[in-house]
Design an enzyme around this catalytic site. Structure first.
Site, PDB file in Angstrom:
ATOM      1  N   GLU A 160       5.069  -3.588  -1.137  1.00  0.00           N
ATOM      2  CA  GLU A 160       5.058  -4.126  -2.510  1.00  0.00           C
ATOM      3  C   GLU A 160       6.309  -4.914  -2.884  1.00  0.00           C
ATOM      4  OE1 GLU A 160       4.082  -0.870  -5.138  1.00  0.00           O
ATOM      5  OE2 GLU A 160       2.298  -0.352  -3.983  1.00  0.00           O
ATOM      6  N   ASN A 202       2.691  -4.383   3.385  1.00  0.00           N
ATOM      7  CA  ASN A 202       1.608  -3.796   2.586  1.00  0.00           C
ATOM      8  C   ASN A 202       1.799  -4.130   1.104  1.00  0.00           C
ATOM      9  OD1 ASN A 202      -0.659  -1.878   2.485  1.00  0.00           O
ATOM     10  ND2 ASN A 202       0.742  -0.493   1.413  1.00  0.00           N
ATOM     11  N   HIS A 238      -6.781  -1.511  -4.461  1.00  0.00           N
ATOM     12  CA  HIS A 238      -7.048  -0.655  -5.618  1.00  0.00           C
ATOM     13  C   HIS A 238      -7.879  -1.518  -6.572  1.00  0.00           C
ATOM     14  CE1 HIS A 238      -4.362   2.470  -4.253  1.00  0.00           C
ATOM     15  NE2 HIS A 238      -3.375   1.599  -4.122  1.00  0.00           N
ATOM     16  N   GLU A 265      -5.405   1.203   1.080  1.00  0.00           N
ATOM     17  CA  GLU A 265      -5.361   2.201  -0.005  1.00  0.00           C
ATOM     18  C   GLU A 265      -6.592   2.080  -0.892  1.00  0.00           C
ATOM     19  OE1 GLU A 265      -1.609   2.167  -2.106  1.00  0.00           O
ATOM     20  OE2 GLU A 265      -0.459   1.830  -0.279  1.00  0.00           O
ATOM     21  N   ASP A 267      -9.533   2.253  -3.274  1.00  0.00           N
ATOM     22  CA  ASP A 267     -10.224   3.061  -4.280  1.00  0.00           C
ATOM     23  C   ASP A 267     -10.801   2.090  -5.310  1.00  0.00           C
ATOM     24  OD1 ASP A 267      -7.804   2.503  -5.663  1.00  0.00           O
ATOM     25  OD2 ASP A 267      -7.079   4.557  -5.526  1.00  0.00           O
TER      26      ASP A 267
END
Ligand code: G2I
Length: 454
Positions: A160, A202, A238, A265, A267
């Site tokens: 990030e 990432n 996400h 990641e 979701d």
């Protein structure tokens, strides 16, 4: 700032716009279909993982699902800086090692997460700056990667580091203020410590083609051109109630740079589209040969950081949700096989013309990665016997085709004959040298391109 869950979720909902790519396909009567996520993904050489927490490994329902369904694990918090080096120079690996052992006992891949991040830094690091912070950070990378040497499939070396919004630039942080080269310094230290681990960058909100993902794209391209060791890019994914329409095209443009891509990641907010969005993500990964696997960020809804959004594949009681079935069906429907060794040349059709040109001016060679209904084009611009101080490339699209985005060039028009002009950092090309830009579109792509010095 993204420190609160609420702020993060709101941002995700705003950014995740676009159409749902596809709906799930129900499989019927396929006697060969595998019945777990891990086994289904393995049919095309991929893994299907989950982020897990050491504190939950005593929960019988949790570990039953984990052991049955998943073929990769990521520590949700246990390998972060605050967990592994709580005071400077004192390393604690107890919980990280528990995750590693759990993964090894399952025969699963272990994704390391994350060596450097502006969040979850121990307080002693937060108070450092300049060269003291730089050396502490590089020492951290070296120590942790050495402790886990040979045991990690892929490390999120840096997490990030890019800013949200339209700048396409780096996020301000104490690490960034040590100098723009902190990311490459971290990757070099990680490679030296553990040469077998794949080294990933990432990030989140990089799931479609946008200013932030293009900033990351340009960094990866620069790293590849200068030999900075980078092997993969993680797309956190996400997602809110929609998926960017160019999700697959975005994965593909990174893969075309010669790195693996991973969904790290995943979701998805629960709503009418949850199952379809999960299927779309799965299909996109399956369609990109260098997409090596998918990780969901937790097992049951109750394990998620997104409290109240029910964004995972299993409900609070551990029952499979509709989203689970749609992922399983998509995995069983198959996809391109991931290469076990990276190709030496990026996939794609061969260039349509052969540079360099004999005289002054320039040539442009198009390489297309197409699928049903769309494509990503990479265009190599090569200078002739004179240096270029600017260039324009023109392509003609088949009727019905349209350009939906471009990187490292500015386009005029989106259909018919479309011109691409260099951006400020890639207009100067030495005699005989090359630069690349790209674009993606719907319908068919162009077969050829012409280049003009400007
Ligand atoms: O924020 C969601 C993810 C975004 N990408 C990077 C991931 O590393 C990040 O994971 C989350 C974890 O899921 C949370 O579990 O990172 C958060 C920290 O930024 C984690 O939350 C923290 C809480 O903030 C702490 O109060 C708590 O002590 O989890 C810690 C351990 O439970």
């Amino acid at each position: 700032m993204l420190n609160s869950r609420r702020a993060r979720s709101g941002l995700l909902a705003m950014v995740a716009t676009g159409a749902v790519l596809a709906t799930s396909v129900a499989l019927s009567g396929n006697a060969d279909a595998a019945t777990t996520l891990g086994a289904s993904a393995a049919q095309s050489g991929r893994y299907f993982g989950a982020a897990i927490a050491a504190g939950k490994l005593g929960d019988a329902t949790y570990t039953r699902i984990l052991n049955t369904e998943f073929s990769a694990v990521t520590p949700e918090n246990e390998m972060k800086w605050d967990a592994t080096e709580p005071s400077q120079g004192r390393f604690t690996y107890t919980n990280g090692d528990r995750i590693l052992q759990q993964g090894q006992s399952m025969g699963a891949k272990v994704r390391g997460h994350a060596l450097l991040w502006h969040q979850q830094q121990p307080s002693w690091a937060q108070s450092l700056s300049g060269s003291a912070l730089r050396s502490a950070a590089i020492n951290h990378v070296t120590q942790v990667a050495t402790h886990y040497k040979g045991k990690i499939y892929a490390w999120d070396v840096v997490n990030e580091a890019f800013a949200d919004g339209g700048s396409g630039g780096r996020r301000d942080s104490n690490l960034q203020r040590t100098g723009n080269d902190w990311i490459e310094a971290a990757f070099r230290a990680a490679r030296a410590a553990d040469p077998a681990a794949k080294l990933c960058y990432n990030d989140y909100n990089t799931d479609g083609v946008n200013a932030k993902s293009t900033g990351v794209y340009n960094m990866v391209r620069d790293f590849k051109s200068r030999g900075v060791p980078i092997d993969c890019v993680g797309f956190q994914s996400h997602l809110g109630t929609s998926i960017p329409g160019d999700y697959q095209a975005n994965l593909q443009r990174f893969a075309d740079l010669g790195v693996d891509v991973q969904i790290t990641e995943l979701d998805v907010a629960q709503g009418g589209n949850q199952a379809n969005i999960y299927a779309s993500v799965t299909k996109a990964c399956l369609a990109v040969s260098r997409c090596t696997g998918i990780t969901v960020w937790g097992i049951r809804d109750s394990d998620s950081w997104r409290t109240g959004e029910n964004p995972l594949l299993f409900d609070n009681s551990g029952n499979k949700k509709a989203a689970y079935t749609s992922v399983l069906n998509a995995l069983n429907a198959g996809g391109t096989t991931t290469p076990t060794t990276p190709p030496t040349t990026p996939p794609g059709t061969p260039p349509s013309s052969t540079p360099p040109p004999s005289g002054a001016g320039c040539t442009a060679a198009v390489s297309l990665n197409s699928w049903d209904g769309g494509y990503v084009a990479t265009v190599r611009v090569t200078a002739g016997s004179s240096a270029l101080s600017g260039w324009t490339v023109s392509v003609t699209l088949p009727s019905g085709g349209a350009i939906t985005g471009a990187w490292s060039a500015t386009n005029s028009g989106t259909s018919g004959t479309v011109g691409f002009r260099n951006v400020d950092y890639n207009g100067n090309v030495a005699a005989g040298a090359s630069t690349e830009f790209g674009f993606q579109g719907t319908g068919g792509g162009p077969g050829t391109a012409t280049c003009q010095a400007s």
